[in-house]
Design an enzyme around this catalytic site. Structure first.
Site, mmCIF file in Angstrom:
data_model
loop_
_atom_site.group_PDB
_atom_site.id
_atom_site.type_symbol
_atom_site.label_atom_id
_atom_site.label_comp_id
_atom_site.label_asym_id
_atom_site.label_seq_id
_atom_site.Cartn_x
_atom_site.Cartn_y
_atom_site.Cartn_z
ATOM 1 N N GLU A 37 0.790 -1.147 -0.007
ATOM 2 C CA GLU A 37 0.119 0.002 0.092
ATOM 3 C C GLU A 37 0.672 1.414 -0.090
ATOM 4 O O GLU A 37 1.875 1.473 0.681
ATOM 5 C CB GLU A 37 -0.918 -0.079 1.407
ATOM 6 C CG GLU A 37 -2.275 0.263 1.093
ATOM 7 C CD GLU A 37 -3.167 -0.413 -0.129
ATOM 8 O OE1 GLU A 37 -3.364 -0.172 -1.216
ATOM 9 O OE2 GLU A 37 -3.344 -1.619 0.500
ATOM 10 N N SER A 71 -25.261 7.001 -16.044
ATOM 11 C CA SER A 71 -24.904 5.752 -15.091
ATOM 12 C C SER A 71 -26.135 5.251 -14.592
ATOM 13 O O SER A 71 -27.109 5.908 -13.962
ATOM 14 C CB SER A 71 -24.016 6.149 -14.063
ATOM 15 O OG SER A 71 -23.791 5.168 -12.772
ATOM 16 N N GLY A 126 -16.085 4.375 -3.434
ATOM 17 C CA GLY A 126 -15.075 5.160 -2.193
ATOM 18 C C GLY A 126 -15.289 3.942 -1.141
ATOM 19 O O GLY A 126 -14.812 4.520 -0.077
ATOM 20 N N GLY A 128 -12.514 1.711 -1.281
ATOM 21 C CA GLY A 128 -11.131 1.419 -1.410
ATOM 22 C C GLY A 128 -10.786 0.031 -2.458
ATOM 23 O O GLY A 128 -9.957 -0.584 -2.416
ATOM 24 N N LEU A 129 -11.968 -0.002 -3.124
ATOM 25 C CA LEU A 129 -11.843 -1.340 -4.172
ATOM 26 C C LEU A 129 -11.614 -0.645 -5.611
ATOM 27 O O LEU A 129 -11.890 -1.614 -6.542
ATOM 28 C CB LEU A 129 -13.206 -2.191 -4.115
ATOM 29 C CG LEU A 129 -13.498 -2.470 -2.563
ATOM 30 C CD1 LEU A 129 -14.959 -3.371 -2.484
ATOM 31 C CD2 LEU A 129 -12.180 -3.517 -2.226
ATOM 32 N N SER A 130 -11.541 0.613 -5.728
ATOM 33 C CA SER A 130 -11.185 1.061 -6.970
ATOM 34 C C SER A 130 -12.514 1.196 -7.906
ATOM 35 O O SER A 130 -12.281 0.722 -8.998
ATOM 36 C CB SER A 130 -10.121 0.568 -7.524
ATOM 37 O OG SER A 130 -9.276 1.429 -8.398
ATOM 38 N N ASP A 176 -4.236 0.398 -9.525
ATOM 39 C CA ASP A 176 -5.567 -0.146 -9.611
ATOM 40 C C ASP A 176 -5.728 -0.162 -11.099
ATOM 41 O O ASP A 176 -6.513 -1.285 -11.320
ATOM 42 C CB ASP A 176 -6.660 1.159 -9.369
ATOM 43 C CG ASP A 176 -6.273 1.528 -7.756
ATOM 44 O OD1 ASP A 176 -5.679 0.948 -7.026
ATOM 45 O OD2 ASP A 176 -6.524 2.634 -7.358
HETATM 46 P P1 ADP Z 1 -12.692 4.381 -5.199
HETATM 47 O O1 ADP Z 1 -12.255 4.239 -6.760
HETATM 48 O O2 ADP Z 1 -12.004 3.633 -4.088
HETATM 49 O O3 ADP Z 1 -14.087 3.532 -5.442
HETATM 50 P P2 ADP Z 1 -12.815 6.937 -5.866
HETATM 51 O O4 ADP Z 1 -13.140 8.109 -4.984
HETATM 52 O O5 ADP Z 1 -11.581 7.043 -6.407
HETATM 53 O O6 ADP Z 1 -13.222 5.804 -4.959
HETATM 54 O O7 ADP Z 1 -14.070 6.990 -6.996
HETATM 55 C C1 ADP Z 1 -15.363 6.961 -6.818
HETATM 56 C C2 ADP Z 1 -15.955 7.814 -7.596
HETATM 57 O O8 ADP Z 1 -16.032 7.320 -8.891
HETATM 58 C C3 ADP Z 1 -17.336 8.066 -7.344
HETATM 59 O O9 ADP Z 1 -17.652 9.508 -6.634
HETATM 60 C C4 ADP Z 1 -18.048 8.556 -8.845
HETATM 61 O O10 ADP Z 1 -17.970 9.779 -9.019
HETATM 62 C C5 ADP Z 1 -17.190 7.235 -9.620
HETATM 63 N N1 ADP Z 1 -18.312 6.280 -9.893
HETATM 64 C C6 ADP Z 1 -17.954 5.007 -9.236
HETATM 65 N N2 ADP Z 1 -18.885 4.236 -9.503
HETATM 66 C C7 ADP Z 1 -19.840 4.737 -10.341
HETATM 67 C C8 ADP Z 1 -21.003 4.692 -10.986
HETATM 68 N N3 ADP Z 1 -21.594 3.261 -10.779
HETATM 69 N N4 ADP Z 1 -21.638 5.448 -11.555
HETATM 70 C C9 ADP Z 1 -21.259 6.777 -11.782
HETATM 71 N N5 ADP Z 1 -20.020 6.958 -11.088
HETATM 72 C C10 ADP Z 1 -19.336 6.218 -10.375
HETATM 73 MG MG MG Z 2 -10.205 5.259 -6.955
#
Ligand code: ADP
Ligand code: MG
Length: 386
Positions: A37, A71, A126, A128-130, A176
């Site tokens: 990490e 989405s 959000g 942490g699983l990208s 990632d």
């Molecule tokens: P992680 O990559 O750890 O999940 P990030 O903050 O890097 O967290 O990314 C999360 C962001 O990705 C969300 O705030 C959103 O903007 C976008 N996102 C993730 N999944 C979706 C989805 N199914 N539809 C729209 N946006 C998404």
């Molecule tokens: Mg991310």
């Protein structure tokens, strides 16, 4: 978390939104980082595996220069724009991930005009699983094929990273996107982030009677604005003071000298990265020699280093790790960038009900939000699915 829709269902949702069938559907997974990490942007080693949670994108190229994006995830309806207006400054919200990839590809000379895009993802956001890389890698794979760009998987990794760095504004490394693009089922991806060389490492958890349980604490992180950038800056400072190109070049044996050269906080940041690199190498060796049941102590040592030296854990993550360990886990650690998100626990499959129940109870007793707990197994990387 709803069940994953099949590619045909994703195509149907696309057609319902945009009135025509898509040209194709592409899928890319989220990832769990088994170990390693905050080593990626220090030119070090990581060992992620792709999980059976994916972002699927259905895309149809258009003859004009209009882009329309939707989405399925409860984001605010169709976003429509003219491609001529596309720039990092104009991309907002979730569309920055797919449009960021399109922008980078266009910067590289790939001829992308208008398109319709529908996104459906089962990667929790959000956590942490990208979920972000899953979107980027599905979109990059799709346009690479639809536009005949002919980019390699390693090049697509860098496309996703540039979108994240230059458009979203999160200074993340290549961990990632590499996991999402390079993985195969039943394997982890051992990646040297300096050379981008990777090797698939067998990780057959089921054969060993094990599984990895993810505990999503529901504490959300914000990489673009949070402590991630501060940790990265500490690492850069440490490397500069120690006179190396990156912390990858500091050996564990050099730490005693480093302690005398760095302020106390920067030293702890450096010590995490240096020892974490070694733990990744050790994990790869132990997996080959003794199998996954033997890596637990390395995972747990990684968590202690992130909690005590890198200061990126939180009470919820620590509780998930401690509770899993007290209830039969072989090893446990937070995974991902930190400040929230998920912990992983390596457990004998038979212990799953006990670990689940104990973690749920511990979170309730502590007054924390109920976590989401689910098992993951090493899954294939990005690919066309329809
Ligand atoms: P992680 O990559 O750890 O999940 P990030 O903050 O890097 O967290 O990314 C999360 C962001 O990705 C969300 O705030 C959103 O903007 C976008 N996102 C993730 N999944 C979706 C989805 N199914 N539809 C729209 N946006 C998404
Ligand atoms: Mg991310």
């Amino acid at each position: 978390m709803s069940a994953a829709p099949g590619p045909a269902q994703v195509a149907e949702k696309f057609a319902a939104a945009f009135g025509q069938a898509p040209d194709g559907v592409w899928s890319a997974p989220g990832r769990v980082n088994l170990i390693g990490e905050h080593t990626d942007y220090n030119d070090g080693f990581v060992l992620p595996f792709a999980i059976d949670r994916t972002a699927q994108v259905a895309i149809r190229l258009r003859a004009d220069n209009t882009a329309r994006l939707l989405s399925g995830y409860g984001h605010q309806g169709v976003v429509s724009l003219e491609m001529a207006t596309l720039s990092p400054e104009t991309m907002k919200g979730w569309t920055a991930y797919p449009l960021g990839v399109v922008w980078v590809l266009r910067q590289m000379g790939v001829d992308i005009g208008g398109f319709d895009l529908y996104l459906d993802s089962t990667v929790p956001t959000g956590a942490g699983l990208s979920s972000s890389a899953a979107i980027e890698c599905a979109v990059a794979s799709a346009f690479n094929e639809l536009c005949g760009a002919g980019l390699t998987a390693n090049q697509l990794v860098l496309v996703g990273q540039r979108a994240e760095n230059e458009v979203v504004g999160a200074p993340t490394g290549i961990l990632d996107q590499s996991a999402s693009l390079l993985a195969t089922g039943g394997h982890a991806v051992f990646l040297d982030c300096r050379t981008q060389e990777s090797r698939l490492v067998p990780l057959d958890l089921a054969a060993a009677g094990l599984l990895v349980l993810v505990v999503d604490t529901k504490v959300t992180h914000a990489h673009a604005t949070g402590g991630y950038a501060a940790r990265r800056a500490s690492c850069e400072l440490g490397a500069e003071v120690l006179g190396v190109a990156a912390l990858r070049d500091v050996a564990a044996a050099d730490l005693a000298v480093a302690a005398g050269l760095l302020d106390a906080q920067t030293f702890r940041r450096v010590r995490h990265v240096v020892t974490e690199d070694q733990r990744v190498l050790d994990t790869v060796a132990v997996l080959a020699d003794a199998g996954p049941a033997a890596i637990g102590a390395l995972l747990t040592a990684s968590h202690a280093s992130m909690r005590d030296d890198f200061d990126i854990s939180c009470d919820e993550l620590d509780l998930a790790v401690e509770t899993a360990l007290a209830n039969g886990a072989l090893g446990a650690r937070m995974t991902g960038g930190g400040f929230g998100g998920s912990a992983i626990a390596l457990i004998p499959a038979a212990e799953e009900p006990r670990v689940r129940a104990a973690v749920v109870r511990a979170f309730a007793d502590a007054g924390f939000t109920a976590p989401d707990i689910f098992a993951v197994s090493p899954a294939p990387g990005a690919r066309r699915v329809l």
